[in-house]
Scaffold this motif. Structure first.
Motif, short mmCIF file in Angstrom:
data_model
loop_
_atom_site.label_atom_id
_atom_site.label_comp_id
_atom_site.label_asym_id
_atom_site.label_seq_id
_atom_site.Cartn_x
_atom_site.Cartn_y
_atom_site.Cartn_z
N ALA A 41 19.11 51.51 31.09
CA ALA A 41 19.55 51.83 29.98
C ALA A 41 20.45 50.70 29.28
CB ALA A 41 20.22 53.29 29.84
N ASP A 42 20.76 50.86 27.80
CA ASP A 42 21.88 50.13 27.08
C ASP A 42 22.05 48.68 27.23
OD1 ASP A 42 23.03 52.74 26.49
OD2 ASP A 42 23.79 53.00 28.31
N GLY A 43 20.69 48.17 27.37
CA GLY A 43 20.58 46.66 27.46
C GLY A 43 21.07 46.09 28.83
N LEU B 139 22.48 42.47 34.74
CA LEU B 139 22.88 41.50 33.62
C LEU B 139 22.67 42.43 32.47
CD1 LEU B 139 20.18 38.91 34.42
CD2 LEU B 139 22.73 39.05 35.12
N HIS B 140 23.51 42.12 31.31
CA HIS B 140 23.64 42.74 30.24
C HIS B 140 23.09 41.97 29.18
CE1 HIS B 140 25.72 44.61 26.36
NE2 HIS B 140 24.63 45.47 26.79
N CYS B 141 21.92 42.32 28.55
CA CYS B 141 21.19 41.31 27.68
C CYS B 141 20.52 42.37 26.41
CB CYS B 141 20.13 40.65 28.36
SG CYS B 141 19.27 39.40 27.22
N PRO B 142 21.51 42.73 25.48
CA PRO B 142 21.12 43.91 24.60
C PRO B 142 20.28 43.41 23.57
CG PRO B 142 23.36 43.00 24.05
CD PRO B 142 22.99 42.56 25.48
N GLU B 143 20.09 42.18 23.37
CA GLU B 143 19.03 41.43 22.30
C GLU B 143 17.53 41.52 22.94
OE1 GLU B 143 21.08 37.72 24.22
OE2 GLU B 143 21.51 39.88 23.75
N LEU B 144 17.22 41.82 24.31
CA LEU B 144 16.05 41.78 24.88
C LEU B 144 15.61 43.19 25.02
CD1 LEU B 144 13.80 40.09 25.75
CD2 LEU B 144 14.91 39.85 27.93
N ASP B 145 14.14 43.58 24.68
CA ASP B 145 13.73 44.70 24.80
C ASP B 145 12.58 44.84 25.75
OD1 ASP B 145 13.22 47.31 24.83
OD2 ASP B 145 12.12 47.32 22.62
N LEU B 146 12.72 45.24 27.07
CA LEU B 146 11.75 45.39 28.16
C LEU B 146 11.61 46.94 28.49
CD1 LEU B 146 12.07 42.16 30.00
CD2 LEU B 146 10.23 42.39 28.48
N PRO C 132 6.10 43.23 23.99
CA PRO C 132 5.94 42.33 22.83
C PRO C 132 7.12 41.23 22.94
CG PRO C 132 6.06 44.41 21.97
CD PRO C 132 6.12 44.57 23.39
N ALA C 133 8.16 41.28 23.64
CA ALA C 133 9.08 40.34 23.91
C ALA C 133 8.75 39.21 24.64
CB ALA C 133 10.45 40.89 24.75
N LEU C 134 7.47 39.43 25.46
CA LEU C 134 6.94 38.36 26.40
C LEU C 134 5.71 37.51 25.70
CD1 LEU C 134 6.93 40.24 29.84
CD2 LEU C 134 8.68 38.63 28.77
N GLU C 135 5.58 37.84 24.46
CA GLU C 135 4.48 37.13 23.57
C GLU C 135 4.58 35.57 23.71
OE1 GLU C 135 2.41 36.91 19.33
OE2 GLU C 135 4.21 38.06 19.57
N GLY C 136 3.65 35.11 24.39
CA GLY C 136 3.56 33.77 24.44
C GLY C 136 4.06 33.04 25.67
N ARG C 137 4.56 33.91 26.56
CA ARG C 137 5.31 33.34 27.56
C ARG C 137 4.27 33.26 28.96
NH1 ARG C 137 9.70 31.92 27.04
NH2 ARG C 137 10.22 31.48 29.36
N PHE C 138 3.52 34.26 29.07
CA PHE C 138 2.63 34.17 30.38
C PHE C 138 1.07 34.29 29.93
CE2 PHE C 138 6.80 35.87 31.70
CZ PHE C 138 6.97 35.01 32.51
N ASN C 139 0.32 33.52 30.50
CA ASN C 139 -1.31 33.68 30.03
C ASN C 139 -2.13 34.63 30.83
OD1 ASN C 139 -0.86 31.61 28.12
ND2 ASN C 139 -1.08 30.05 29.90
N ARG C 140 -1.58 35.01 32.03
CA ARG C 140 -2.20 36.00 32.79
C ARG C 140 -1.09 36.81 33.70
NH1 ARG C 140 -4.67 33.34 37.25
NH2 ARG C 140 -6.00 35.43 37.63
N GLY C 141 -1.71 37.99 34.16
CA GLY C 141 -0.86 38.97 34.81
C GLY C 141 -1.70 39.94 35.17
N LEU C 142 -1.04 40.77 36.21
CA LEU C 142 -1.58 42.10 36.56
C LEU C 142 -0.80 43.36 36.35
CD1 LEU C 142 -1.96 40.61 40.52
CD2 LEU C 142 -3.60 40.69 38.60
#
Length: 312
Positions: free
Chosen positions: A215-217, A189-196, A117-127
């Motif tokens: 773990a832990d962002g 990198l530490h990026c706790p606000e992003l969920d992948l 969901p965090a990647l919504e609108g960022r990429f149109n195609r993928g594998l």
């Protein structure tokens, strides 16, 4: 008693397979803690046999297909697949990647947003390679070390191996013909606000990069492969490209904290496949290169068969 030089990824995996089959094993390790001196600590920990077909031999799939199951008996494995994407300007790279790989499905922007969901609108195609997995390399080395000791393996830390051992798993320190160093660079990198939740590979004409959630962002990003024996820290150019790739995947990385940068020398033979080599009376497992966690289980099983056949 079977003696092994090196308690890195290869040495521990071989000890695990030997001990499971009743072998008495002692490992000599110059580091003082599990994985401390192992180049595997800089790895992405991707168990991705089908993605690796893009630049590897088909044998990588054959040897690595069961790796996730093998590691699951030892450490935590995240089996959520690999998502491969590219910016709109690099769609040709996505087509090229698809022609060289297998076991994927094409996904559009809507499916990508459902997967991540965090990647919504960022990429149109993928594998999407749904059968692939990943693990945390440093935790895996700690857990594998504990597992082999539970099976009765003695690990002698802070000690150089004797001049003669039954097996050598010392990576680039081994004196083997045709073995070369391939430098890998990475950042955490530490990026706790992003969920992948799964590995994201970003395709780029100059340098494909991968982002691995921890773990832990925390996120590990890497991908540079340079023919070099230099042990210096990562270059500004490679760091710039890695950070740019992270930002391309998601702009939240612009505010991420850089926890660690690192570089490691990975051992490789000319064909970039690992080998069991008899050299001067010692069996060497070496050349794990970029596929270490993927191929170590199968190669360790081959090594254990070698010693079991000799003992009968």
């Amino acid at each position: 008693m079977i003696t092994i030089a090196g308690a890195g990824l290869a040495g521990l995996a071989c000890a695990f397979e030997l001990a499971k089959k009743g072998g008495a094993v002692t490992i000599y390790e110059r580091g003082v803690a599990p994985g401390e001196k192992s180049v595997a600590r800089f790895a992405g920990g991707m168990l991705a046999p089908y993605c690796e077909l893009e630049s590897a031999e088909k044998e990588v799939v054959t040897l690595g297909r069961q790796a996730a199951d093998w590691w699951s008996q030892i450490t935590s494995v995240t089996q959520r697949g690999t998502l491969v994407v590219a910016p709109s300007r690099d769609q040709a790279e996505l087509t090229r990647f698809s022609r060289r790989t297998s076991h994927f499905e094409y996904v559009d922007g809507q499916v990508i947003s459902k997967l991540e969901p965090a990647l919504e609108g960022r990429f149109n195609r993928g594998l999407f390679f749904k059968e692939e997995a990943h693990l945390d390399p440093r935790q895996a080395l700690i857990d594998l070390s504990a597992a082999v000791q539970k099976l009765g393996v003695e690990i002698v830390y802070g000690t150089n191996a004797p001049a003669k051992t039954d097996m050598d798993c010392t990576a680039t320190a081994a004196n083997l013909p045709n073995l070369r160093s391939v430098r890998g660079e990475m950042a955490i990198l530490h990026c706790p606000e992003l969920d992948l939740s799964r590995v994201v590979r970003l395709l780029h004409p100059r340098m494909p990069l991968y982002l691995v959630p921890r773990a832990d962002g925390l996120f590990m990003i890497g991908g540079t492969m340079i023919e070099s024996d230099s042990k210096r820290p990562p270059t500004l150019r490679s760091l710039t490209e890695m950070m740019s790739a992270a930002f391309t995947i998601h702009p939240a990385f612009a505010e991420a904290s850089v926890v660690e940068i690192g570089a490691g020398l990975r051992p490789a033979f000319p064909d970039n496949l690992p080998r069991l080599v008899e050299h001067m009376g010692t069996l060497h497992l070496n050349g794990l290169y970029r596929h270490g966690f993927l191929l170590a289980p199968a190669m360790a099983q081959k090594a254990s068969k070698h010693f079991l056949v000799e003992s009968h």
